[in-house]
Design an enzyme around this catalytic site. Sequence first.
Site, PDB file in Angstrom:
ATOM      1  N   GLY A  70       0.806  -1.224   0.000  1.00 45.50           N
ATOM      2  CA  GLY A  70       0.000   0.000   0.000  1.00 45.50           C
ATOM      3  C   GLY A  70       0.835   1.268   0.000  1.00 45.50           C
ATOM      4  O   GLY A  70       0.460   2.265   0.611  1.00 45.50           O
ATOM      5  N   LEU A  71       1.986   1.173  -0.700  1.00 47.13           N
ATOM      6  CA  LEU A  71       2.821   2.367  -0.914  1.00 47.13           C
ATOM      7  C   LEU A  71       3.251   3.067   0.363  1.00 47.13           C
ATOM      8  O   LEU A  71       3.288   4.298   0.431  1.00 47.13           O
ATOM      9  CB  LEU A  71       2.089   3.364  -1.831  1.00 47.13           C
ATOM     10  N   CYS A 127       0.166   0.425  -9.358  1.00 49.66           N
ATOM     11  CA  CYS A 127       0.126  -0.212  -8.039  1.00 49.66           C
ATOM     12  C   CYS A 127      -1.225  -0.888  -7.846  1.00 49.66           C
ATOM     13  O   CYS A 127      -2.270  -0.251  -7.973  1.00 49.66           O
ATOM     14  CB  CYS A 127       0.335   0.802  -6.924  1.00 49.66           C
ATOM     15  N   LYS A 162       5.584   2.996 -15.799  1.00 50.33           N
ATOM     16  CA  LYS A 162       5.519   1.598 -15.359  1.00 50.33           C
ATOM     17  C   LYS A 162       4.109   1.052 -15.539  1.00 50.33           C
ATOM     18  O   LYS A 162       3.151   1.526 -14.931  1.00 50.33           O
ATOM     19  CB  LYS A 162       5.952   1.466 -13.905  1.00 50.33           C
ATOM     20  N   ASN A 189       4.501  -4.511 -13.609  1.00 49.13           N
ATOM     21  CA  ASN A 189       4.239  -4.440 -12.179  1.00 49.13           C
ATOM     22  C   ASN A 189       3.601  -5.791 -11.799  1.00 49.13           C
ATOM     23  O   ASN A 189       3.523  -6.703 -12.629  1.00 49.13           O
ATOM     24  CB  ASN A 189       3.313  -3.261 -11.863  1.00 49.13           C
ATOM     25  N   GLY A 241       9.921 -11.528 -12.194  1.00 49.41           N
ATOM     26  CA  GLY A 241      10.448 -12.853 -11.864  1.00 49.41           C
ATOM     27  C   GLY A 241      11.860 -13.146 -12.320  1.00 49.41           C
ATOM     28  O   GLY A 241      12.270 -14.306 -12.341  1.00 49.41           O
TER      29      GLY A 241
HETATM   30  N1  ORO Z   1       2.892  -3.145  -4.638  1.00 48.70           N
HETATM   31  C1  ORO Z   1       3.102  -3.561  -5.922  1.00 48.70           C
HETATM   32  O1  ORO Z   1       3.099  -4.754  -6.182  1.00 48.70           O
HETATM   33  N2  ORO Z   1       3.300  -2.668  -6.876  1.00 48.70           N
HETATM   34  C2  ORO Z   1       3.303  -1.341  -6.635  1.00 48.70           C
HETATM   35  O2  ORO Z   1       3.480  -0.560  -7.575  1.00 48.70           O
HETATM   36  C3  ORO Z   1       3.101  -0.902  -5.324  1.00 48.70           C
HETATM   37  C4  ORO Z   1       2.882  -1.837  -4.339  1.00 48.70           C
HETATM   38  C5  ORO Z   1       2.578  -1.457  -2.937  1.00 48.70           C
HETATM   39  O3  ORO Z   1       3.113  -0.478  -2.427  1.00 48.70           O
HETATM   40  O4  ORO Z   1       1.746  -2.143  -2.367  1.00 48.70           O
END
Ligand code: ORO
EC number: 1.3.1.14
Length: 301
Positions: A70-71, A127, A162, A189, A241
Site C-alpha cells: 500500500g505504498l 500499483c 511503469k 508491475n 520474476g
Molecule cells: N505493490 C506492488 O506490487 N506494486 C506497486 O506498484 C506498489 C505496491 C505497494 O506499495 O503495495
Amino acid sequence: NLQVEVGGLKLKNPVMTASGTFGFGREYGEYIDLNQLGAIVVKGLTVKPKEGNPPPRVYETPCGMLNSVGLQNSGVDAFIEKELPFLRDYDVAVIVNIAGETIEEFAYMAKKLDIDGVDGIEINVSCPNVKKGGMAFGINPEDIFNITKEVKKVTQKTVIVKLTPNVGDIGVCAKAAEDGGADAVSLINTIAGMAINIDTRTPVFKNVIAGLSGPAIKPIALRMVYEAARAVKIPVIGMGGISSFKDALEFMIAGAKAVAIGTCNFVNPNCTIEVIEGIKQYMVLNNIEDINEIIGSLKVD
Ligand code: ORO
C-alpha cells in the site's frame, strides 16, 4: 560493452533494481557495491507520507510472493531531504518512482524531483494495492496518456511509465505512454492475485486482492515485454520474476533494453551483481562485444 541508453539516460549496464524491492538502497548498500548497478529505482513516493496497508503485507506462495504494502513511504519531501543525499554519494543512476492519486499529484512530484541527483522519473500507474479491488490508472490508456503528458511538461528528466499487466492488450497501454511523450516504458508491475485462509474462510489480505511477483510470473512478463517492444519504438525495461542472468537475457532477447530485479533481492541480496556477472560471462563465451547486439534479437519464423 555493457552500456545501454534508455530514453536519453546512459546506464553503465542494463541491470537495475525494481521499485519497492530495494528501499532507497541503504540496507542493500551493506551487502553489495551500489556503484556496480546500472540504476537504482527507489521505492514509490507519494505527495504526503503514507502508512500503507494493515498487516499482513506479504504472503509467500510456492513460486512467488503476494504483496499488499500500500505504498508505505515517508513522502516526496522526506525523500529529497534524507534519502537523495545518501544516493548522491554513489556513481549510479537514480530513478524515482512516483505514485500519485491524481494527475496533479503526479505533476507536482515530478516537478519537485526535477533536481540534481535524480536521473529519471518512473510514473507508477500500476500499483494494485491502493484502491480496493486492485484497480489502477494503468488499466485505462487515456489516463496513461494524460498523466505522461502532464509529467513531461514539468520535467527534463527521463520519464519512464511503469505499466500494469492486469490488462487485455499491453501494446495499447505501451503505445498510450509513447504517445503521451514517455521516454521509456517499464513492465510488468505485479499481477493481481489473492490468497484465502481456509480455516477462517477470509481473504489473507484486507484488500482481498494483492500483487503477485517472483518466478511464477516470469513467462507472462516475458510475453508482455515481447508484445510491448513490438508495439512501441521507445525503450522497454523488462521485469517480472528475473532471478538469474539467463532470465535477464531472455527479456533482452525479447526486446528489453534493460531489466529490473525485484523479488529476487529478498531471496538473494547479491542477485543483481550475479546477473551482471553472468551477462558478462555469456558475452565472452558467445563472442558478443556489445550488449546492444542482443536486444530484440529473437528469431521468429
Ligand atoms: N505493490 C506492488 O506490487 N506494486 C506497486 O506498484 C506498489 C505496491 C505497494 O506499495 O503495495
